[in-house]
Design an enzyme around this catalytic site. Structure first.
Site, PDB file in Angstrom:
ATOM      1  CB  CYS A 191     -13.855   2.195   0.558  1.00  0.00           C
ATOM      2  SG  CYS A 191     -13.414   3.930   0.488  1.00  0.00           S
TER       3      CYS A 191
ATOM      4  NE  ARG B  22      -3.733   0.949   2.080  1.00  0.00           N
ATOM      5  CZ  ARG B  22      -4.936   1.255   2.586  1.00  0.00           C
ATOM      6  NH1 ARG B  22      -5.072   2.214   3.474  1.00  0.00           N
ATOM      7  NH2 ARG B  22      -6.016   0.613   2.197  1.00  0.00           N
TER       8      ARG B  22
ATOM      9  CG  ASP C 262     -13.271   7.268  -0.796  1.00  0.00           C
ATOM     10  OD1 ASP C 262     -13.122   7.147   0.437  1.00  0.00           O
ATOM     11  OD2 ASP C 262     -12.317   7.131  -1.606  1.00  0.00           O
TER      12      ASP C 262
ATOM     13  CG  HIS D 137      -8.594   0.505  -2.625  1.00  0.00           C
ATOM     14  ND1 HIS D 137      -7.816  -0.553  -2.200  1.00  0.00           N
ATOM     15  CD2 HIS D 137      -9.206   0.990  -1.504  1.00  0.00           C
ATOM     16  CE1 HIS D 137      -7.951  -0.687  -0.880  1.00  0.00           C
ATOM     17  NE2 HIS D 137      -8.788   0.223  -0.437  1.00  0.00           N
TER      18      HIS D 137
ATOM     19  CD  GLN E 273     -12.832  -0.908  -0.316  1.00  0.00           C
ATOM     20  OE1 GLN E 273     -11.921  -0.689   0.474  1.00  0.00           O
ATOM     21  NE2 GLN E 273     -14.046  -1.251   0.070  1.00  0.00           N
TER      22      GLN E 273
ATOM     23  NE  ARG F 106     -10.776  -4.303   1.112  1.00  0.00           N
ATOM     24  CZ  ARG F 106      -9.809  -3.442   1.477  1.00  0.00           C
ATOM     25  NH1 ARG F 106     -10.086  -2.440   2.258  1.00  0.00           N
ATOM     26  NH2 ARG F 106      -8.571  -3.561   1.017  1.00  0.00           N
TER      27      ARG F 106
HETATM   28  N1  NVA Z   1      -9.710   7.428  -1.399  1.00  0.00           N
HETATM   29  C1  NVA Z   1      -9.291   7.005  -0.082  1.00  0.00           C
HETATM   30  C2  NVA Z   1      -9.575   5.567   0.106  1.00  0.00           C
HETATM   31  C3  NVA Z   1      -9.233   5.027   1.463  1.00  0.00           C
HETATM   32  C4  NVA Z   1      -9.553   3.552   1.606  1.00  0.00           C
HETATM   33  C5  NVA Z   1      -7.819   7.308   0.116  1.00  0.00           C
HETATM   34  O1  NVA Z   1      -7.038   7.043  -0.795  1.00  0.00           O
HETATM   35  O2  NVA Z   1      -7.455   7.822   1.168  1.00  0.00           O
HETATM   36  N1   CP Z   2     -11.046   0.740   2.819  1.00  0.00           N
HETATM   37  C1   CP Z   2      -9.773   0.666   3.215  1.00  0.00           C
HETATM   38  O1   CP Z   2      -8.870   0.407   2.429  1.00  0.00           O
HETATM   39  O2   CP Z   2      -9.563   0.906   4.534  1.00  0.00           O
HETATM   40  P1   CP Z   2      -8.152   1.077   5.244  1.00  0.00           P
HETATM   41  O3   CP Z   2      -7.549   2.357   4.709  1.00  0.00           O
HETATM   42  O4   CP Z   2      -8.461   1.159   6.713  1.00  0.00           O
HETATM   43  O5   CP Z   2      -7.293  -0.096   4.898  1.00  0.00           O
END
Ligand code: NVA
Ligand code: CP
Length: 333
Positions: A268, A105, A227, A132, A135, A313
């Site tokens: 998410c 990540r 989101d 993602h 997800q 997930r």
């Molecule tokens: N769009 C958000 C998703 C988090 C799961 C981010 O990238 O922070």
């Molecule tokens: N939805 C998601 O990816 O959550 P986290 O950022 O907590 O992993």
């Protein structure tokens, strides 16, 4: 067909392969509920590399890996040299010699691609600025569980239309045959190249995709999805985003426009739906707002499936890891 493959973005797998992973995850969910062991990765070592914070993705990869019988090692931003003192390529070569699979990540999509290229082991994208993909498996599994089938569904995403989740939803809907509408102000609409890619995929699946800025577009939704307004790494843009997206909050007034009274609400997570976080307390102080992308009323309503989505997930990540690393017998699909 899956063995040894990475999952870096949704288009890495075909429609049939993604649907197989969703069905496999539904099966694994039943095994877990019935305490039936499914240790497809016994003796394997997995590394979870995180440049950004995470609750769900980290927890899901950890528990899924352990349920599969693997040993799971978390490598956070302060733990390893990645990118600071050692290149991604060198790190990838080292980790690929020791671990059997890697989760990443981080920020740049090219970093996760590089990791896959240089490590020689399956790499699973746990979120980048661009996509993602894990997800998406959980989200479309949740839709399938709820509606029985994905066929004919319409998903309306409202909010920041050019973030990773919006881009992933647009492309995954186009692959899997779910109509997707993105409702965002002009400046926050999906990138043009992603729109082109999704349009091309939609020709095959015959779904309708649309990008709009008017709120009436929610009328036809079976699924309403939002989101956060500010994604990780974009915190300096908070003030501008709030101004741009305030009218795009998912609230009672907006959901009253939806014709299908059995619509579901998806997110998410994490979500800014109440004042119970440090960030929301600062937002309240600075902007006098109690909720951002969704009101607490909708978030906690009977329409909301956000915690089912979060649980899924784990089951879907388990399916991807087992399929790409577990030497399963999978007939041609
Ligand atoms: N769009 C958000 C998703 C988090 C799961 C981010 O990238 O922070
Ligand atoms: N939805 C998601 O990816 O959550 P986290 O950022 O907590 O992993």
């Amino acid at each position: 067909m899956f063995q040894g493959k990475s999952f870096l973005k949704e288009v890495d797998f075909t429609k049939e392969q993604l649907l197989y992973l969703i069905d496999f995850a539904i099966h694994l969910k039943k095994l877990k509920a019935n305490h039936i062991p499914h240790q497809y990765l016994t003796g394997k070592n997995l590394a979870l590399i995180f440049e950004k914070a995470s609750t769900r993705t980290r927890a899901a990869f950890t528990v899924a890996g352990q349920d599969l019988g693997a040993h799971v090692e978390f490598l956070g931003p302060l733990d390893i040299q990645l990118g600071k003192k050692e290149s991604i390529a060198d790190t990838a070569k080292v980790l690929g010699k020791m671990f059997d699979g890697l989760e990443f990540r981080g920020f740049k999509q090219e970093d996760v691609e590089n990791l896959a290229q240089e490590s020689g082991v399956p790499v699973w994208n746990g979120l980048t600025d661009a996509w993602h993909p894990t997800q998406m498996l959980a989200d479309f599994m949740t839709m399938k569980e709820h509606f029985g089938s994905l066929k004919g569904l319409t998903l309306v995403y409202i909010g920041d239309g050019r973030n990773n989740v919006a881009h992933s939803l647009l492309v995954t809907g186009a692959i899997l045959g779910v109509n997707v509408t993105i409702v965002s102000p002009i400046d926050l609409q999906p990138q043009k190249d992603i729109q082109q890619l999704a349009k091309k995929l939609a020709l095959q699946s015959q779904v309708k995709l649309s990008i709009r800025c008017d709120l009436d577009a929610v009328e036809k939704a079976d699924i309403i999805y939002t989101d956060v307004w500010v994604s990780m790494g974009e915190e300096s843009q908070t003030s501008e985003r709030i101004k741009q997206l305030l009218a795009y909050q998912v609230n009672k007034k907006l959901t009253e426009k939806i014709t299908n009274k059995d619509f579901i609400f998806m997110h998410c997570l994490p979500s800014f739906h109440d004042l119970n976080t440090e960030i929301m307390k600062e937002i309240k102080w600075e902007y006098n707002l109690d909720e951002l992308e969704v009101t607490d009323e909708i978030f906690t309503s009977e329409h909301s499936v956000v915690f089912q989505q979060a649980e899924n997930r784990m089951h879907t990540i388990k399916a991807v890891m087992a399929a790409t690393l577990g030497n399963l017998f999978i007939p041609k699909i």
